[in-house]
Enzyme design. Structure first.
Site, short mmCIF file in Angstrom:
data_model
loop_
_atom_site.label_atom_id
_atom_site.label_comp_id
_atom_site.label_asym_id
_atom_site.label_seq_id
_atom_site.Cartn_x
_atom_site.Cartn_y
_atom_site.Cartn_z
N ASP A 65 -11.36 -25.19 28.73
CA ASP A 65 -10.56 -26.01 29.65
C ASP A 65 -9.57 -25.19 30.45
O ASP A 65 -9.40 -23.98 30.21
CB ASP A 65 -9.83 -27.12 28.86
N GLU A 143 -9.03 -36.21 25.06
CA GLU A 143 -7.96 -36.96 24.43
C GLU A 143 -8.52 -38.19 23.71
O GLU A 143 -9.68 -38.58 23.93
CB GLU A 143 -6.96 -37.39 25.52
#
Ligand code: PGA
Length: 242
Positions: A65, A143
């Site tokens: 990421d 998430e």
């Protein structure tokens, strides 16, 4: 899933390095992570390289990421992190390292960069994927609530992730980027071997969920329970049995 508890992060990282070494060869592809967690493992990799045990000259890597619209050379960009903590100290070639590069706030451009990174991943086979875990159970920046079939995408970071990361931005939540580009859970699960590291008391709850063996979309780490080869290496502080 193989679960192992170690005295401290250093001992766990030494074992992680040993496992990684058994699973890779000179032409392997690594999936790499940022954050505090993998730093000791990267030190082991550097020490092994310096001792002449292993060369990364034909190894490829893909990072999980990167923050959206951060300056590539900002000291807290994941591009900078990877160079400072690993790439500058081993012989991996710059053209073989892949760090997501969402260095824009333009949504159309981000969609293009996201699709391109996903296509690169689909053409690769990650032999060993290194993972940390968020205190909320996230893996990479997937998430809570992320679809387990997700591929590379842009995320709005949750408030507790921003809070966890503000230590890297002068403890100022306003300075932490609010979006990130991340490998999706499907990309992560495509790795042949996954090594997840968790250190410190604040990871205990997320590790407990992972060890429960039940998939729960509110804990992205539980997507790993069905993967055939996952090693979970924790320090004593992160061990929910303690
Ligand atoms: P940390 O982050 O290594 O900085 O604790 C891990 C994560 O959020 O995945």
């Amino acid at each position: 899933m193989k679960y192992m508890v170690f005295k401290d992060a250093k001992a766990a990282s030494r074992k992680a390095y040993e496992i990684m070494q058994k699973k890779i060869n000179a032409h392997s592809t690594l999936g790499l992570a940022t954050g505090s967690t993998p730093i000791e493992l990267y030190k082991e990799m550097i020490a092994g390289f310096e001792a002449g045990e292993f060369s990364y000259k034909d190894v490829k890597s893909f990072n999980l990421d990167e923050y959206v619209n951060i300056d590539k050379n900002h000291p807290e960009s994941y591009y900078s992190f990877m160079h400072k903590n690993l790439f500058d100290h081993i012989d991996i070639k710059e053209e073989n390292v892949h760090v997501p590069a969402p260095y824009t706030d333009d949504d159309e451009e981000l969609a293009r960069i996201t699709a391109a990174y996903n296509a690169e991943l689909e053409n690769a086979v990650i032999d060993v994927q290194i993972l940390g875990i968020g205190s909320n159970g996230h893996i990479a920046f997937n998430e809570p609530g992320t679809d387990f079939a997700s591929t590379v995408h842009i995320v709005n970071l949750k408030e507790n992730t921003i809070k966890d990361n503000c230590r890297f931005f002068d403890y100022d939540m306003a300075k932490v980027p609010k979006r990130a580009m991340t490998m999706g859970i499907k990309n992560i699960l495509a790795a042949k071997t996954i090594i997840l590291l968790a250190f410190g008391e604040n990871k205990k709850d997320a590790v407990a969920k992972l060890l429960s063996g039940k998939e729960d979309i509110e804990y992205p780490c539980t997507s790993l329970v069905e993967h055939p080869e996952v090693y979970v290496l924790v320090d004593e502080a992160a061990d929910p049995e303690k």
